[in-house]
Design an enzyme around this catalytic site. Structure first.
Site, short mmCIF file in Angstrom:
data_model
loop_
_atom_site.label_atom_id
_atom_site.label_comp_id
_atom_site.label_asym_id
_atom_site.label_seq_id
_atom_site.Cartn_x
_atom_site.Cartn_y
_atom_site.Cartn_z
N THR A 31 82.54 32.70 -40.72
CA THR A 31 83.19 31.90 -41.76
C THR A 31 84.17 32.72 -42.59
O THR A 31 85.30 32.30 -42.85
CB THR A 31 82.13 31.27 -42.68
OG1 THR A 31 81.23 30.48 -41.89
CG2 THR A 31 82.77 30.40 -43.73
N GLU A 148 85.28 45.01 -52.62
CA GLU A 148 85.21 44.01 -53.68
C GLU A 148 84.31 42.84 -53.31
O GLU A 148 83.57 42.30 -54.14
CB GLU A 148 86.62 43.49 -53.99
CG GLU A 148 86.68 42.47 -55.10
CD GLU A 148 86.32 43.05 -56.46
OE1 GLU A 148 85.27 42.66 -57.01
OE2 GLU A 148 87.08 43.91 -56.96
N VAL A 151 79.93 42.41 -53.74
CA VAL A 151 79.15 42.05 -54.93
C VAL A 151 79.74 40.80 -55.56
O VAL A 151 80.92 40.75 -55.90
CB VAL A 151 79.15 43.19 -55.96
CG1 VAL A 151 78.36 42.78 -57.21
CG2 VAL A 151 78.59 44.47 -55.36
N GLY A 153 80.61 37.89 -54.45
CA GLY A 153 81.56 37.06 -53.70
C GLY A 153 82.98 37.11 -54.21
O GLY A 153 83.64 38.15 -54.18
N GLY A 206 72.08 24.80 -46.18
CA GLY A 206 72.73 26.04 -45.73
C GLY A 206 72.84 27.10 -46.80
O GLY A 206 73.50 28.13 -46.60
N GLU A 209 68.62 31.10 -45.75
CA GLU A 209 68.39 31.37 -44.33
C GLU A 209 67.04 30.80 -43.89
O GLU A 209 66.18 30.47 -44.72
CB GLU A 209 68.40 32.89 -44.09
CG GLU A 209 69.69 33.58 -44.49
CD GLU A 209 70.86 33.22 -43.59
OE1 GLU A 209 70.61 32.78 -42.44
OE2 GLU A 209 72.01 33.39 -44.01
N LYS A 224 73.26 44.77 -54.27
CA LYS A 224 74.46 44.61 -55.09
C LYS A 224 74.35 45.40 -56.39
O LYS A 224 75.33 46.01 -56.85
CB LYS A 224 74.69 43.12 -55.37
CG LYS A 224 74.96 42.31 -54.10
CD LYS A 224 74.91 40.82 -54.36
CE LYS A 224 75.12 40.03 -53.08
NZ LYS A 224 74.96 38.56 -53.27
#
Length: 457
Positions: A31, A148, A151, A153, A206, A209, A224
């Site tokens: 994705t 970047e 951590v 997103g 979704g 997991e 993170k």
């Protein structure tokens, strides 16, 4: 003589308009990888104007060459072996989106750095476990290791800390760094659902997991946090020094009590400088409902930075998703194209200090304690006595029976176990644990206690 920047950018020459060319090799076309390809194509002109270079995907690698990803791969060289892509002379910068701390991801990044290529990655697990060694490789070869997207997103927290807050001394960084946990806690609070019910919904949507352990038990947040700790405090990454607790033991009653007391429960990662060293911890936390971070619901992430000049800064945004993560990846690619080569963790690896661990037993703050106790005379007094013996002051104490139990047994004749909720003033983790052990030894508890730390503003 050709400069380092000119050698890395367009070793085969210039594009038709005279701009340098940065040739990308993307390993991993899930994705995020597919979103990166689309974003590079969509923003090509703007990126060229901002960086002075033409950014072009030249090579890709993934497990399945035939899978329909909604992008045209015909103009790219396909590599079945991502490590071969990392070494290819057709690539100047390798974008690693495979994931995982070992195996292919580690081999790709090591091969790229060894070949003197820039690396952009979203891989927090790889950095948490091998960041120190990889940063040393990058700095030795004069190339960038950019992360970047690893951590929070799409939130530009790495750039904010390393560049935007360079004039600040940061004392604490904390935040909601896992959307799965925040979604579950938000649903539990809003609808009174159990952890198990919310987890099942998160998996169906979704957000979680099939095996959710990595997320719900706090390990994703720990990775993170370890990265942020290194960047903020100038220390080597020490993921093993993070104390970790997840959210699987949280019950609807805890969220109800938090609400009544003026708090919300969030899974926070917290890194804080203390006189004893750097405290790194991940655990469910009660935060004041009036605070900015308490307003963050659903799958959204947030990071708060406490510093001397700006006092408090909270960054809020999407913590995952193809476009959000691709946004962070492309921002790093743009820096590479512009020729910005910085020390990976804010200062050269050789200048990073060894992390001095502070164990959770030394953490000091307020606590929410939920005890399931036997419903008999003297229990509350016995609990208070054990707390007082450890010099723990109790701010409030609430004993209640469930609505179901009260309606079926209004006179309390069945003597079923009942919840006893305590809010303490500042106390050390060690003293709290010792008091709970003594209470258990007295035979007052019907089940294991629930302990949630309180972060006051």
């Amino acid at each position: 003589m050709m400069s380092l920047l000119d050698r890395i950018l367009s070793p085969r020459g210039s594009s038709r308009d005279g701009a340098r060319t940065l040739r990308l090799g993307i390993a991993g076309l899930g994705t995020v990888g597919a979103s990166v390809v689309r974003m590079i194509e969509r923003r090509a002109e703007a990126l060229s104007a901002a960086t002075g270079a033409t950014i072009r995907v030249t090579a890709v690698s993934a497990r399945d060459a035939k899978r329909d990803r909604g992008i045209d791969l015909s103009g790219f060289t396909w590599f079945d072996d991502p490590v071969a892509l990392a070494r290819s002379a057709e690539v100047d910068c390798v974008v690693e989106l495979v994931g995982g701390s070992e195996g292919a991801a580690k081999e790709i990044v090591e091969a790229a750095l060894a070949a003197g290529k820039h690396v952009v990655t979203a891989n927090k697990a790889l950095l948490a476990h091998h960041g120190n060694a990889l940063a040393k490789m990058a700095e030795t070869r004069g190339v960038t290791l950019a992360y970047e997207a690893s951590v929070a997103g799409g939130i530009p927290v790495i750039k904010a800390i390393r560049e935007g807050l360079a004039g600040n001394a940061v004392s604490r960084v904390y935040g909601i760094m896992n959307g799965t946990c925040n979604y579950i806690l938000s649903r539990m609070e809003a609808e009174g659902l159990t952890f198990e019910a919310c987890l099942k919904d998160a998996q169906a949507l979704g957000y979680a997991e099939a095996d959710p352990t990595f997320d719900v038990e706090g390990f994703d947040t720990a990775h993170k946090l370890a990265i942020l700790t290194s960047l903020v405090f100038g220390v080597e990454i020490d993921v093993e020094g993070v104390s970790v607790e997840g959210i699987s033991a949280i019950q609807p009653l805890d969220l109800t009590m938090a609400d009544e007391l003026g708090y919300r429960i969030k899974l926070l990662g917290v890194a804080q400088a203390t006189e004893a060293g750097i405290e790194q911890r991940v655990h469910p936390t009660m935060v004041p409902k009036a605070s900015a971070i308490a307003q963050v619901m659903g799958v959204t992430n947030a990071v708060t930075i406490d510093a001397d000049a700006i006092k408090e800064l909270t960054l809020i945004g999407p913590g995952a998703g193809g476009d959000a993560t691709a946004s962070a990846v492309v921002a790093d690619i743009a820096d590479v194209a512009a020729g910005l080569v910085r020390p990976t963790f804010g200062k050269p690896v050789t200048q990073l200090a060894a992390s001095r661990r502070v164990e959770m037993q030394r953490h000091e703050g307020g606590y929410y304690v939920r005890l399931t106790v036997h419903d008999r005379t003297g229990v509350a007094a016995g609990v208070a006595t054990r707390m007082a013996e450890r010099e723990i002051s109790i701010e409030s104490i609430v004993q209640r029976r469930s609505a179901k139990a009260a309606s079926s047994d209004p006179h309390g004749l069945s003597r079923q176990p009942v919840p006893l909720v305590l809010i303490t003033y500042a106390a050390t983790e060690g003293n709290i644990r010792a008091a709970l052990d003594a209470i258990a030894a007295d035979g007052l508890l019907a089940e294991a206690p629930q302990l949630i730390r309180i972060e006051r503003e």
